[in-house]
Design an enzyme around this catalytic site. Structure first.
Site, mmCIF file in Angstrom:
data_model
loop_
_atom_site.group_PDB
_atom_site.id
_atom_site.type_symbol
_atom_site.label_atom_id
_atom_site.label_comp_id
_atom_site.label_asym_id
_atom_site.label_seq_id
_atom_site.Cartn_x
_atom_site.Cartn_y
_atom_site.Cartn_z
ATOM 1 N N SER A 143 0.855 -1.191 0.000
ATOM 2 C CA SER A 143 0.000 0.000 0.000
ATOM 3 C C SER A 143 0.887 1.237 0.000
ATOM 4 C CB SER A 143 -0.895 0.009 1.242
ATOM 5 O OG SER A 143 -1.525 1.277 1.426
ATOM 6 N N TYR A 156 -0.866 -0.449 10.461
ATOM 7 C CA TYR A 156 -1.115 -0.794 9.060
ATOM 8 C C TYR A 156 0.053 -0.310 8.204
ATOM 9 C CZ TYR A 156 -3.469 -1.128 4.533
ATOM 10 O OH TYR A 156 -3.789 -1.444 3.238
#
Length: 261
Positions: A143, A156
């Site tokens: 990501s 995350y």
């Protein structure tokens, strides 16, 4: 673009979202697919669609953090023929809750286990065969959040940063052996996970567009696939700023994250 059909394709997190979209894109007459996910019902729905497209499909209902179960599923699939392509897509997210409660240590550790260790569990058992054949394609879905730590979902970011670093290390090692490693760093796109993030989702992409980009990048063996490029470039530049200035800028990107799996 047609996927390779002589060798098997493995996709984790294949029951929904990007993983399901990728499974359907790789499904074609002669293709062999191993689809992994935790939801048996949703996974079988995707498998049914892929079989309708002419693919041979094996499903494995498991959690990618269960290394022995993943290894067993991969070994059983490889018994039917070599795996030529694997995409580690399974992921989870958490962060500051809508009421302002920060993520706890359990949620933080779970993200690292799924997003980073889960990818290692998936790809690792396939590496000996790829090395022996001197051929293979590996796709790691990270990501843009892994390009710079951000408030509200630091774990995350950490899990995806770890995945990026692991993938780049693998790429440097495996490239001379004819094995490509593509590190994918997408931004926000339409998905159930993305919908749980409440804030400014800049440059939002469609799921079908993202699936097409990922498939193309992995099949072409690109070292990196970062998109949308303005967001990826902005976060890379943010990481180069002096820490205090970078932290100030990062605080302009605040989110709340609804609970989810």
């Amino acid at each position: 673009m047609s996927p390779p059909t002589a060798e098997g394709v493995v996709i984790s997190g294949a029951s929904r979202g990007l993983g399901a979209a990728l499974a359907r894109r790789f499904a074609a007459p002669g293709a062999r697919l191993l689809l992994l996910a935790r939801s048996a019902t949703a996974l079988e729905d995707v498998a049914r669609d892929c079989r309708a497209r002419g693919a041979q499909v094996v499903v494995a209902v498991l959690d990618v953090t269960d290394a022995p179960a993943v290894a067993a599923a991969l070994a059983a699939f490889e018994a039917g023929g070599p795996v030529g392509l694997v995409i580690a897509n399974a992921g989870t997210s958490a962060g500051t809750a809508p009421d302002g409660t920060p993520e706890d240590a359990v949620a933080a550790a779970r993200q690292v286990q799924v997003n980073l260790v889960g990818a290692i569990n998936l790809v690792g058992p396939l590496l000996p065969g790829m090395r022996a054949r001197r051929h293979g394609r590996i796709g790691l879905v990270a990501s843009v959040a892994g390009l710079r730590g951000l408030p509200d979902f630091p774990a995350y970011c950490a899990s995806k940063a770890g995945l990026i670093a692991w993938g780049e290390g693998l790429r440097a090692e495996l490239g001379p052996l004819g094995i490509s490693v593509t590190v994918v760093t997408p931004g926000f796109f339409d998905s159930a996970m993305g919908a749980r993030f409440h804030g400014r989702r800049l440059f939002l992409l469609g799921q079908a567009d993202v699936a097409a980009r990922v498939q193309r990048a992995v099949l072409e063996g690109r070292p990196r696939a970062a998109f949308p490029w303005p967001l990826a470039a902005g976060l890379r530049l943010l990481a180069l700023l002096p820490p205090r200035l970078g932290d100030w800028a990062a605080r302009r990107m605040r989110f709340r994250v609804s609970p989810g799996s």
